[in-house]
Design an enzyme around this catalytic site. Structure first.
Site, PDB file in Angstrom:
ATOM      1  N   MET A  47      24.071   9.006   3.417  1.00  0.00           N
ATOM      2  CA  MET A  47      23.930  10.307   4.063  1.00  0.00           C
ATOM      3  C   MET A  47      24.164  10.217   5.561  1.00  0.00           C
ATOM      4  SD  MET A  47      23.551  13.492   3.427  1.00  0.00           S
ATOM      5  CE  MET A  47      22.658  13.833   1.907  1.00  0.00           C
ATOM      6  N   GLU A 100       0.806  -1.220   0.000  1.00  0.00           N
ATOM      7  CA  GLU A 100       0.000   0.000   0.000  1.00  0.00           C
ATOM      8  C   GLU A 100       0.841   1.273   0.000  1.00  0.00           C
ATOM      9  OE1 GLU A 100      -2.568  -3.277   1.735  1.00  0.00           O
ATOM     10  OE2 GLU A 100      -0.507  -2.578   2.027  1.00  0.00           O
TER      11      GLU A 100
END
Length: 578
Positions: free
Chosen positions: A493, A68
């Site tokens: 990162m 979903e």
């Protein structure tokens, strides 16, 4: 923005009453709103709607995702490249909660979207029934509006209202939760598009006196700087922006989501703002005497330390949402309204000008950044391949005409810095929420929204694995998404921050990765892997010429960093080049 586009009516007489179920009413309502593509995943509480969908497959193309979260991100990608409302459907309980991340992402990034969720039958509400969750309560803070439908008669009005709210003013996500008994019940159906909602004002008319005050400051300014945000794109005001800038001669920098509102090569484009933005617009922010913020919200990644931000400048803020005015940065002249309306008014009042000396100061900064960072990133002397050189090879191969989609991380900042654009609505990325896993399903949605344009997804090995199952959706639809996996075996990162601020304590950031090419092959997706610079050009051309989806995996240097960088808590003028 208040859209001028009216919903496309598919039926000959939309006002004529017809007897049908609530589920059929959902299908008819979607058609009346011009929907022809939606994403979703069926389940028990929404099964009647899917049963109705079975009879509308010639009019409504439903894309079956694998999770979903993928449905919501795909709807976002579709909305961002088309300007239309993205639509997705999920079932109750875990289906609805799996959609929450994407809904929150759409809210922060002002993406127009309607989510239809199934719900347990009305008598079971509040009983902790199987797969029951209070999705309305959960999503209230992350939607423009949400509503639970318990009676089938409410369905047409609720959906009409949902589309109006989602697309009007500052766009955003809306959720309609429909109980199972409402889906089964019979009604006399009629559809009336919503054109007004009591107590809801999508856009405030622009005040001429505020525009005149802004124009006065602009005409007096010696070092003005325009900050271009996504509001320009959402307002379809790219031409109006270009006209304003070219008449006033003002240099323009862009936020992450404002990327592609102005062509990369435009002479007044001075680059990206913010934490990993370009050297010039960051440093010159604190030398500017006037900031003209256009459809942007002064996100913390743009401002750095707000106490040290734009210290010498007055601020003009053009913004559709009054809540954003003075929220972060005080506006000396607030111009509330749709930039599609306010920019032409402002252009008419400003004097023709050229800020040649001021613009040249940005070019001097460009030379510094080129020497210290960009040249080495694009034409590295070291053995390991850099993300920047890969990204530039890809954009060059498409003549700067592709749609760039990214996941979140180092590659996102690198792609934003080194990909080039000719056309608007060419960037799809998760800005405010920074959602890893966004990229793959969003690229699918973007490709289906713009099937004639090439779509390039840049993704890291961390984010790729968060929604990697959507390769199955790409396989089933054969959407020709080009996936460029920049693989450094790290959560890059986070690792960069650990290197710079935590004495290289790489806690839980190194990845042991699977064979991505084998996984792609299992999903029927062609691919190539590159670990040597000599093979890069040939692999990129193989990807570009391939008819269908393709996974180009490039092994980039493991400990490459994104510079420039504004450290947390620092001023934008304290930007680091190394």
């Amino acid at each position: 923005m208040e859209t001028k586009t009216q919903p496309q009516t598919k039926e000959a007489n939309p006002m004529k009453k017809q007897r049908m179920t609530g589920s059929e009413a959902v299908m008819q309502s979607l058609l009346h709103e011009g929907v022809d593509l939606l994403f979703g995943y069926p389940g028990g509480a929404i099964m009647p709607i899917y049963d109705a969908l079975y009879h509308y497959q010639d009019k409504l193309n439903h894309v079956l995702v694998r999770h979903e979260q993928g449905a919501v991100h795909a709807a976002q990608g579709f909305a961002r490249v088309t300007g239309k409302v993205g639509v997705c459907m999920v079932t109750s309980g875990p289906g609805a909660t799996n959609a929450v991340t994407g809904i929150a992402d759409a809210m922060v990034d002002s993406t127009p979207m309607v989510v239809i969720s199934g719900q347990v039958a009305s008598p079971l509400l509040g009983t902790d029934a199987f797969q029951e969750t209070d999705v309305v309560g959960i999503t209230q803070p992350i939607t423009k509006w949400n509503y639970q439908v318990k009676r089938a008669e409410e369905i047409p009005e609720a959906i009409a209202k949902a589309f109006y709210i989602a697309r009007s003013g500052r766009p955003g996500p809306v959720l309609i939760d429909i109980t199972k008994d409402a889906q089964f019940a019979q009604i006399d159906y009629e559809y009336k598009p919503v054109e007004k909602v009591r107590s809801y004002t999508p856009a405030t008319p622009t005040k001429k006196d505020k525009v005149a005050e802004a124009a006065r400051l602009i005409n007096l300014a010696k070092k003005p700087l325009a900050l271009v945000g996504q509001g320009v794109v959402l307002g379809n005001a790219e031409k109006e922006l270009k006209t304003f800038l070219e008449k006033s001669g003002i240099p323009a920098a862009w936020t992450l989501l404002g990327l592609s509102a102005l062509p990369t090569e435009h002479e007044l484009n001075v680059g990206m703002l913010g934490m990993h933005g370009n050297y010039g617009p960051n440093v010159k922010t604190n030398e500017s005497d006037l900031i003209i913020a256009i459809g942007m919200r002064f996100d913390d990644r743009v401002t750095g330390n707000v106490q040290k931000y734009a210290t010498n400048a007055k601020v003009v803020h053009l913004e559709i949402d009054p809540a954003e005015i003075n929220k972060i940065i005080y506006a000396d002249v607030p111009v509330v309204g749709n930039v599609k309306e306010s920019l032409p008014m402002l252009t008419a009042m400003v004097s023709e000008n050229e800020h040649t000396d001021w613009l040249n100061e940005f070019r001097v900064c460009d030379k510094v950044e080129n020497q210290k960072i960009i040249n080495e990133e694009l034409f590295p002397s070291k053995k390991g391949m850099t993300m920047g050189e890969v990204i530039r090879r890809v954009t060059d191969s498409y003549g700067d005409d592709a749609i760039m989609v990214t996941d979140v991380g180092q590659h996102q900042m690198m792609a934003s810095r080194y990909f080039k654009f000719k056309n608007t609505r060419s960037v799809v990325t998760s800005g405010g929420l920074g959602t890893m896993g966004f990229g793959l399903p969003a690229a699918l949605g973007a490709q289906m929204g713009q099937p004639e344009r090439p779509v390039c997804l840049f993704v890291g090995d961390g984010g790729f694995q968060m929604t990697i199952q959507e390769l199955g959706t790409i396989f089933q639809t054969n959407a020709p998404v080009k996936i460029i996996l920049l693989n450094n075996n790290f959560l890059g990162m986070v690792r960069q921050w650990q290197e710079m601020f935590f004495d290289k304590r790489y806690a839980s950031t190194e990845l042991v990765n699977p064979d991505f090419q084998m996984i792609a092959k299992g999903y029927g997706v062609a691919g190539a892997i590159v670990d040597d610079r000599d093979n890069l050009d040939a692999a990129v051309q193989q990807m570009v010429s391939h008819d269908g989806p393709f996974l180009l995996e490039v092994k980039v240097e493991k400990e490459g960093n994104v510079f420039p960088m504004v450290p947390t808590g620092a001023s934008v003028s304290e930007i680091r080049l190394e």
